[in-house]
Scaffold this motif. Structure first.
Motif, PDB file in Angstrom:
ATOM      1  N   VAL A 136       0.819  -1.212   0.000  1.00  0.00           N
ATOM      2  CA  VAL A 136       0.000   0.000   0.000  1.00  0.00           C
ATOM      3  C   VAL A 136       0.851   1.260   0.000  1.00  0.00           C
ATOM      4  O   VAL A 136       0.630   2.166  -0.811  1.00  0.00           O
ATOM      5  CB  VAL A 136      -0.985  -0.018   1.183  1.00  0.00           C
ATOM      6  CG1 VAL A 136      -1.708   1.317   1.296  1.00  0.00           C
ATOM      7  CG2 VAL A 136      -1.997  -1.146   1.005  1.00  0.00           C
ATOM      8  N   PRO A 137       1.841   1.383   0.887  1.00  0.00           N
ATOM      9  CA  PRO A 137       2.693   2.580   0.833  1.00  0.00           C
ATOM     10  C   PRO A 137       3.403   2.738  -0.499  1.00  0.00           C
ATOM     11  O   PRO A 137       3.556   3.855  -1.000  1.00  0.00           O
ATOM     12  CB  PRO A 137       3.683   2.361   1.977  1.00  0.00           C
ATOM     13  CG  PRO A 137       2.979   1.460   2.930  1.00  0.00           C
ATOM     14  CD  PRO A 137       2.164   0.555   2.065  1.00  0.00           C
ATOM     15  N   GLN A 138       3.845   1.641  -1.089  1.00  0.00           N
ATOM     16  CA  GLN A 138       4.523   1.726  -2.378  1.00  0.00           C
ATOM     17  C   GLN A 138       3.580   2.224  -3.469  1.00  0.00           C
ATOM     18  O   GLN A 138       3.955   3.060  -4.292  1.00  0.00           O
ATOM     19  CB  GLN A 138       5.092   0.356  -2.751  1.00  0.00           C
ATOM     20  CG  GLN A 138       6.286  -0.080  -1.899  1.00  0.00           C
ATOM     21  CD  GLN A 138       6.801  -1.447  -2.292  1.00  0.00           C
ATOM     22  OE1 GLN A 138       6.292  -2.074  -3.226  1.00  0.00           O
ATOM     23  NE2 GLN A 138       7.808  -1.923  -1.574  1.00  0.00           N
ATOM     24  N   LYS A 139       2.364   1.729  -3.456  1.00  0.00           N
ATOM     25  CA  LYS A 139       1.393   2.171  -4.465  1.00  0.00           C
ATOM     26  C   LYS A 139       1.044   3.633  -4.271  1.00  0.00           C
ATOM     27  O   LYS A 139       0.929   4.397  -5.239  1.00  0.00           O
ATOM     28  CB  LYS A 139       0.128   1.312  -4.382  1.00  0.00           C
ATOM     29  CG  LYS A 139       0.313  -0.111  -4.878  1.00  0.00           C
ATOM     30  CD  LYS A 139      -0.993  -0.879  -4.806  1.00  0.00           C
ATOM     31  CE  LYS A 139      -0.832  -2.308  -5.317  1.00  0.00           C
ATOM     32  NZ  LYS A 139      -2.091  -3.078  -5.241  1.00  0.00           N
ATOM     33  N   LYS A 140       0.888   4.032  -2.998  1.00  0.00           N
ATOM     34  CA  LYS A 140       0.572   5.433  -2.726  1.00  0.00           C
ATOM     35  C   LYS A 140       1.713   6.338  -3.151  1.00  0.00           C
ATOM     36  O   LYS A 140       1.491   7.412  -3.728  1.00  0.00           O
ATOM     37  CB  LYS A 140       0.275   5.626  -1.236  1.00  0.00           C
ATOM     38  CG  LYS A 140      -1.095   5.146  -0.811  1.00  0.00           C
ATOM     39  CD  LYS A 140      -1.389   5.566   0.614  1.00  0.00           C
ATOM     40  CE  LYS A 140      -2.823   5.221   0.990  1.00  0.00           C
ATOM     41  NZ  LYS A 140      -3.183   5.679   2.354  1.00  0.00           N
ATOM     42  N   THR A 152       1.706   6.552  -6.927  1.00  0.00           N
ATOM     43  CA  THR A 152       0.603   7.396  -7.397  1.00  0.00           C
ATOM     44  C   THR A 152       0.889   8.867  -7.154  1.00  0.00           C
ATOM     45  O   THR A 152       0.648   9.714  -8.017  1.00  0.00           O
ATOM     46  CB  THR A 152      -0.709   6.996  -6.697  1.00  0.00           C
ATOM     47  OG1 THR A 152      -0.973   5.619  -6.950  1.00  0.00           O
ATOM     48  CG2 THR A 152      -1.869   7.828  -7.207  1.00  0.00           C
ATOM     49  N   LEU A 153       1.411   9.169  -5.954  1.00  0.00           N
ATOM     50  CA  LEU A 153       1.741  10.560  -5.623  1.00  0.00           C
ATOM     51  C   LEU A 153       2.826  11.094  -6.543  1.00  0.00           C
ATOM     52  O   LEU A 153       2.735  12.223  -7.045  1.00  0.00           O
ATOM     53  CB  LEU A 153       2.193  10.650  -4.166  1.00  0.00           C
ATOM     54  CG  LEU A 153       2.601  12.042  -3.665  1.00  0.00           C
ATOM     55  CD1 LEU A 153       1.417  12.997  -3.756  1.00  0.00           C
ATOM     56  CD2 LEU A 153       3.119  11.972  -2.233  1.00  0.00           C
ATOM     57  N   GLY A 155       3.102  14.681 -13.327  1.00  0.00           N
ATOM     58  CA  GLY A 155       2.151  15.117 -14.343  1.00  0.00           C
ATOM     59  C   GLY A 155       1.771  16.571 -14.184  1.00  0.00           C
ATOM     60  O   GLY A 155       1.678  17.314 -15.171  1.00  0.00           O
ATOM     61  N   ALA A 156       1.558  17.008 -12.930  1.00  0.00           N
ATOM     62  CA  ALA A 156       1.208  18.409 -12.677  1.00  0.00           C
ATOM     63  C   ALA A 156       2.358  19.341 -13.063  1.00  0.00           C
ATOM     64  O   ALA A 156       2.128  20.389 -13.681  1.00  0.00           O
ATOM     65  CB  ALA A 156       0.843  18.595 -11.205  1.00  0.00           C
ATOM     66  N   VAL A 157       3.580  18.966 -12.705  1.00  0.00           N
ATOM     67  CA  VAL A 157       4.743  19.791 -13.063  1.00  0.00           C
ATOM     68  C   VAL A 157       4.917  19.847 -14.576  1.00  0.00           C
ATOM     69  O   VAL A 157       5.213  20.901 -15.157  1.00  0.00           O
ATOM     70  CB  VAL A 157       6.014  19.248 -12.384  1.00  0.00           C
ATOM     71  CG1 VAL A 157       7.253  19.977 -12.889  1.00  0.00           C
ATOM     72  CG2 VAL A 157       5.913  19.400 -10.869  1.00  0.00           C
ATOM     73  N   GLY A 158       4.719  18.697 -15.233  1.00  0.00           N
ATOM     74  CA  GLY A 158       4.841  18.667 -16.688  1.00  0.00           C
ATOM     75  C   GLY A 158       3.825  19.561 -17.373  1.00  0.00           C
ATOM     76  O   GLY A 158       4.160  20.321 -18.280  1.00  0.00           O
TER      77      GLY A 158
END
Length: 358
Positions: free
Chosen positions: A141-145, A148-149, A155-158
């Motif tokens: 779960v931490p790895q997936k989070k 994703t983060l 994506g936002a920076v791009g």
């Protein structure tokens, strides 16, 4: 019967077309969001770019203006991050200040409602539990989070950087885009199309500049009122709250909540709360009935009902960025519609001005 069938066919086509249009807009958000934002920003600095091109080359002027917008955006993001950091630092003090007031609310609920203290304690436990997901021994779960983060941030920076690249190309190659639009239409309509392009390019920057002037007035009003009320960091709060007014209705609520967080929640004084409410009430009254009619005027005039619809639809399609872009996009669309005779009825529908029957 034939007319009824044709009407039913047209209605069906309109419904299907509207559905697929908005579905396409939602799917294309990652591309259209930065691109439409770049168009609005390019229109904003278009007069400045044209003035600079009299002294330097178009490429250099376009690059300078795109970089200028980039720096302004970084400054705004810096203000937001500073405010967030300040809020996090003050959070323990806010909790301590609000603790007795929360207890008073609970006591009021116990004395005046069917609820009892055990019900309130049970509700608090339910709200506090179940917030942390189960983590497997491998830490999936931490790895997936984290993945994703990281993907969301990249994506936002791009998209953020891509927006200013678009601004540069839109300014630098605007003549090519204009020639393309002119060649799309028949020769006998090119003069009319050229006139619409010129009028739209002049009106849109005036409207956007008017909004910026309005933001400056609001920032001054907020700073005076919040400073007198005793709000911490009142200058930064005023600037951010004024900029958030670009988001109709919701932006003012967010600004009020931010002022409450740095004012009343920090100090716990009723006088600060009253001062904040008075400040925002007076500012909103002056914005609606004095500043906006005279500062923004008829540069882009949208009917209030159209404004609400545009904001709601913008939020449904693109979220917060859609709410910000909704008003200038629909405003520019209204200007274009009003200058095209065949589409003028649609412009009249969106506009708040009264037109004669002729």
């Amino acid at each position: 019967m034939v007319k009824a069938k044709n009407l039913l066919l047209y209605i069906t086509l309109i419904i299907l077309g509207t559905y697929f249009l908005f579905s396409g807009l939602i799917k294309a958000q990652s591309f259209l969001g930065p691109f439409v934002t770049a168009i609005i920003l390019a229109l904003l600095v278009f007069p400045l770019s044209g003035w600079m091109e009299q002294k330097i080359s178009r490429s250099a002027a376009s690059l300078i203006n795109a970089f200028f917008l980039f720096l302004v955006s970084l400054a705004f993001l810096g203000l937001l991050s500073y405010q967030l950091e300040s809020f996090v630092e003050k959070w323990p003090k806010i909790k301590e200040t609000m603790k007795p007031k929360i207890e008073q609310v609970k006591q009021f609920a116990v004395n005046n409602t069917p609820l009892n203290e055990s019900d309130l304690q049970l509700s608090s436990k339910k709200n506090g539990s179940g917030m942390i997901p189960a983590v497997s021994s491998s830490g999936q779960v931490p790895q997936k989070k984290a993945a994703t983060l990281l993907s969301t941030i990249s994506g936002a920076v791009g998209n953020f950087l891509l927006t200013f690249i678009y601004v540069f190309f839109l300014l630098n190659y605007r003549r090519k885009f204009k020639n393309f639009l002119l060649r799309v239409f028949p020769d006998e309509k090119r003069d009319k199309v050229n006139s619409v392009i010129i009028k739209s390019a002049k009106v849109a920057p005036k409207y956007l500049v008017g909004r910026l002037v309005l933001i400056a007035f609001l920032a001054i009003l907020y700073a005076i009122g919040l400073g007198i009320s005793g709000v911490n960091n009142f200058i930064l709060v005023s600037i951010v709250a004024a900029i958030l007014s670009l988001i109709p209705y919701l932006g003012n609520i967010i600004g009020l909540a931010m002022a409450m967080a740095f004012g009343y929640l920090t100090s716990g004084e009723i006088g600060v709360l009253v001062g904040i409410i008075i400040t925002f009430s007076v500012a909103q009254f002056l914005e609606s009935y004095v500043l906006e009619p005279y500062v923004v005027g008829d540069r882009v005039d949208l009917h209030p009902f159209v404004v609400i619809l545009a904001v709601v639809i913008g939020n449904l399609v693109w979220g917060i960025i859609g709410m910000i872009l909704a008003i200038p996009v629909v405003g520019i669309l209204t200007v274009i519609l009003l200058h095209i005779e065949a589409l003028k009825p649609y412009g009249i529908l969106l506009s708040k001005r009264k037109f004669s029957k002729d």
